[in-house]
Design an enzyme around this catalytic site. Structure first.
Site, PDB file in Angstrom:
ATOM      1  N   ALA A 185      -7.281 -11.790   3.546  1.00 49.59           N
ATOM      2  CA  ALA A 185      -8.272 -11.962   2.461  1.00 49.59           C
ATOM      3  C   ALA A 185      -9.629 -11.679   2.550  1.00 49.59           C
ATOM      4  O   ALA A 185     -10.513 -11.973   1.954  1.00 49.59           O
ATOM      5  CB  ALA A 185      -8.206 -13.501   2.210  1.00 49.59           C
ATOM      6  N   SER A 223       5.271  -2.492  -0.671  1.00 49.21           N
ATOM      7  CA  SER A 223       4.826  -1.128  -1.458  1.00 49.21           C
ATOM      8  C   SER A 223       6.064  -0.373  -1.829  1.00 49.21           C
ATOM      9  O   SER A 223       7.218  -0.457  -1.237  1.00 49.21           O
ATOM     10  CB  SER A 223       4.270  -0.282  -0.220  1.00 49.21           C
ATOM     11  N   TYR A 264       4.834   2.854   8.745  1.00 49.49           N
ATOM     12  CA  TYR A 264       4.171   2.175   7.440  1.00 49.49           C
ATOM     13  C   TYR A 264       5.279   1.510   6.439  1.00 49.49           C
ATOM     14  O   TYR A 264       5.525   0.428   6.175  1.00 49.49           O
ATOM     15  CB  TYR A 264       3.050   2.700   6.802  1.00 49.49           C
TER      16      TYR A 264
HETATM   17  N1  LIG Z   1      -4.223  -0.014  -1.636  1.00 48.89           N
HETATM   18  C1  LIG Z   1      -2.924   0.246  -1.948  1.00 48.89           C
HETATM   19  O1  LIG Z   1      -2.892   1.282  -2.708  1.00 48.89           O
HETATM   20  C2  LIG Z   1      -1.683  -0.512  -1.631  1.00 48.89           C
HETATM   21  C3  LIG Z   1      -0.423   0.165  -2.246  1.00 48.89           C
HETATM   22  C4  LIG Z   1       0.771  -0.693  -1.959  1.00 48.89           C
HETATM   23  C5  LIG Z   1       0.533  -1.703  -0.911  1.00 48.89           C
HETATM   24  N2  LIG Z   1      -0.502  -2.128  -0.485  1.00 48.89           N
HETATM   25  C6  LIG Z   1      -0.356  -3.129   0.206  1.00 48.89           C
HETATM   26  O2  LIG Z   1      -1.369  -4.206  -0.072  1.00 48.89           O
HETATM   27  C7  LIG Z   1      -1.884  -5.122   1.034  1.00 48.89           C
HETATM   28  C8  LIG Z   1      -3.366  -5.177   1.056  1.00 48.89           C
HETATM   29  O3  LIG Z   1      -3.892  -3.768   1.449  1.00 48.89           O
HETATM   30  P1  LIG Z   1      -5.329  -3.331   1.175  1.00 48.89           P
HETATM   31  O4  LIG Z   1      -5.020  -2.014   0.274  1.00 48.89           O
HETATM   32  O5  LIG Z   1      -6.071  -4.532   0.363  1.00 48.89           O
HETATM   33  O6  LIG Z   1      -5.944  -3.136   2.365  1.00 48.89           O
HETATM   34  P2  LIG Z   1      -7.037  -3.418   3.290  1.00 48.89           P
HETATM   35  O7  LIG Z   1      -8.321  -3.412   2.274  1.00 48.89           O
HETATM   36  O8  LIG Z   1      -7.100  -2.452   4.468  1.00 48.89           O
HETATM   37  O9  LIG Z   1      -6.948  -4.835   3.512  1.00 48.89           O
HETATM   38  C9  LIG Z   1      -6.249  -5.314   4.612  1.00 48.89           C
HETATM   39  C10 LIG Z   1      -6.350  -6.770   5.095  1.00 48.89           C
HETATM   40  O10 LIG Z   1      -5.489  -7.209   6.251  1.00 48.89           O
HETATM   41  C11 LIG Z   1      -6.051  -7.537   7.198  1.00 48.89           C
HETATM   42  N3  LIG Z   1      -5.644  -7.077   8.343  1.00 48.89           N
HETATM   43  C12 LIG Z   1      -5.211  -5.979   8.966  1.00 48.89           C
HETATM   44  N4  LIG Z   1      -4.761  -5.953  10.166  1.00 48.89           N
HETATM   45  C13 LIG Z   1      -4.904  -7.351  10.360  1.00 48.89           C
HETATM   46  C14 LIG Z   1      -4.435  -8.110  11.606  1.00 48.89           C
HETATM   47  N5  LIG Z   1      -3.962  -7.485  12.694  1.00 48.89           N
HETATM   48  N6  LIG Z   1      -4.496  -9.292  11.631  1.00 48.89           N
HETATM   49  C15 LIG Z   1      -4.958 -10.028  10.482  1.00 48.89           C
HETATM   50  N7  LIG Z   1      -5.421  -9.414   9.114  1.00 48.89           N
HETATM   51  C16 LIG Z   1      -5.255  -7.991   9.360  1.00 48.89           C
HETATM   52  C17 LIG Z   1      -7.430  -6.654   6.921  1.00 48.89           C
HETATM   53  O11 LIG Z   1      -8.665  -7.539   7.595  1.00 48.89           O
HETATM   54  P3  LIG Z   1     -10.047  -6.752   7.803  1.00 48.89           P
HETATM   55  O12 LIG Z   1     -10.755  -7.140   6.902  1.00 48.89           O
HETATM   56  O13 LIG Z   1     -10.297  -7.351   9.097  1.00 48.89           O
HETATM   57  O14 LIG Z   1      -9.690  -5.195   8.218  1.00 48.89           O
HETATM   58  C18 LIG Z   1      -7.642  -6.908   5.420  1.00 48.89           C
HETATM   59  O15 LIG Z   1      -8.207  -8.266   5.079  1.00 48.89           O
HETATM   60  C19 LIG Z   1      -1.277  -4.501   2.191  1.00 48.89           C
HETATM   61  O16 LIG Z   1      -0.113  -5.139   2.423  1.00 48.89           O
HETATM   62  C20 LIG Z   1      -0.988  -2.776   1.688  1.00 48.89           C
HETATM   63  O17 LIG Z   1       0.117  -2.448   2.489  1.00 48.89           O
HETATM   64  C21 LIG Z   1      -1.512  -1.546  -0.747  1.00 48.89           C
END
Ligand SMILES: NC(=O)c1ccc[n+]([C@@H]2O[C@H](COP(=O)([O-])OP(=O)(O)OC[C@H]3O[C@@H](n4cnc5c(N)ncnc54)[C@H](OP(=O)(O)O)[C@@H]3O)[C@@H](O)[C@H]2O)c1
Length: 281
Positions: free
Chosen positions: A13, A146, A169
């Site tokens: 978050a 995803s 991934y």
């Molecule tokens: N963006 C897209 O278009 C998209 C599409 C399909 C699915 N998703 C899915 O949506 C979800 C959110 O992704 P997002 O796009 O919002 O990505 P993001 O902005 O990179 O956010 C990812 C979050 O996960 C946290 N995180 C990463 N590694 C971690 C770890 N080892 N331990 C604890 N927390 C960790 C990050 O913490 P930090 O703030 O410290 O980095 C951040 O809060 C993911 O599961 C992703 O696969 C996204």
């Protein structure tokens, strides 16, 4: 979810979809437990969301999901500090090339990193929080997967041969769908549902920018689709489904292969140490 002021744990978050979802839910009066891996980012997010939403019931939990011991302590802390948990949103995740820039990485426990963070951590967290969710029923588990899904090669789950970040991934995201289907079956009549989704395509978040993708969907698309699985009354009894944004959809065929799911579950119980705590059947 029927509680007037539900308690919702959102992993990841501190950025992107998880942060925007937490803000949306906090704005509706939910008690939102924010999770992230970095203390400073967590405190900053907490202050930002308090100012933005006026919520006085936000909580913060730090745990690096690349460590199973930290996943365990996250579950233990949440269970110790909250009498109820209405929704667990497994949102945290890492993309195809950040971190590692395409090189294979391992978790603290020696597992392939994307499999560990995107799948094994939610697997363990959901199992450890299951008693609290069941006692809070009606309750929900929402797994952010995803549309990028690739079948698991059970001969090389840790991708030791010919690693590539997209495969890593995509297999982790299919594994999360498979977990969702298993949880839905297991939770059966407990009043706890489990659903998963593709929140949106190339939303403008750091994992998408790091992969060099041009954003396509807005973050709002993902927030709306995910918040719907968290709160929509019409989904109260819907479980074991995969959604593409707002529409129910078919996941990769391996998700419907009972034998593949059994193998994945058995492997995951061993890798997370849960097998040792389960009775012999
Ligand atoms: N963006 C897209 O278009 C998209 C599409 C399909 C699915 N998703 C899915 O949506 C979800 C959110 O992704 P997002 O796009 O919002 O990505 P993001 O902005 O990179 O956010 C990812 C979050 O996960 C946290 N995180 C990463 N590694 C971690 C770890 N080892 N331990 C604890 N927390 C960790 C990050 O913490 P930090 O703030 O410290 O980095 C951040 O809060 C993911 O599961 C992703 O696969 C996204």
């Amino acid at each position: 979810m029927t509680a007037d002021a539900p308690t919702v744990l959102v992993t990841g978050a501190t950025d992107g979809l998880g942060k925007a979802l937490a803000a949306e839910l906090a704005g509706t009066g939910a008690t939102v437990l924010l999770h992230g891996r970095d203390q400073e980012r967590g405190e900053r997010t907490l202050a930002e969301l308090r100012a933005q939403t006026g919520s006085e019931t936000l909580g913060w939990y730090r745990a690096d999901l690349s460590s199973l011991a930290e996943v365990e302590s996250l579950a233990a802390q949440v269970a110790a500090e909250h009498e109820r948990l209405d929704v667990l949103v497994n949102n945290a995740g890492i993309g195809t090339n950040l971190p590692g820039d395409g090189q294979r990485m391992q978790s603290a426990d020696g597992h392939e990193l994307r499999f560990a963070v995107n799948y094994l951590a939610p697997f363990l967290l959901a199992r450890l929080l299951q008693p609290l969710l069941v006692s809070s029923a009606p309750a929900r588990i929402v797994n952010v997967s995803s549309a990028g899904q690739a079948p698991i090669d059970f001969g090389d789950v840790m991708l030791e041969r010919g690693y590539n970040g997209v495969q890593a991934y995509c297999q982790s995201k299919l594994a999360l769908v498979m977990l969702t289907f298993d949880l839905a079956e297991e939770l059966g009549e407990t009043g706890v549902t489990a659903n998963c989704l593709h929140p949106g395509t190339y939303m403008p978040t750091k994992m998408v920018f790091a992969a060099g993708m041009t954003p396509h969907d807005s973050l709002e698309t993902g927030v709306r689709a995910t918040a719907r699985l968290v709160t929509a009354p019409e989904l109260a009894d819907v479980s074991g489904r995969y959604f593409n944004r707002l529409a129910e959809a078919r996941a990769h065929p391996q998700a419907y292969d009972a034998e593949a799911r059994r193998r994945l579950q058995e492997l995951s119980e061993h890798l997370t140490g849960l097998a040792a705590t389960l009775p012999d059947l």
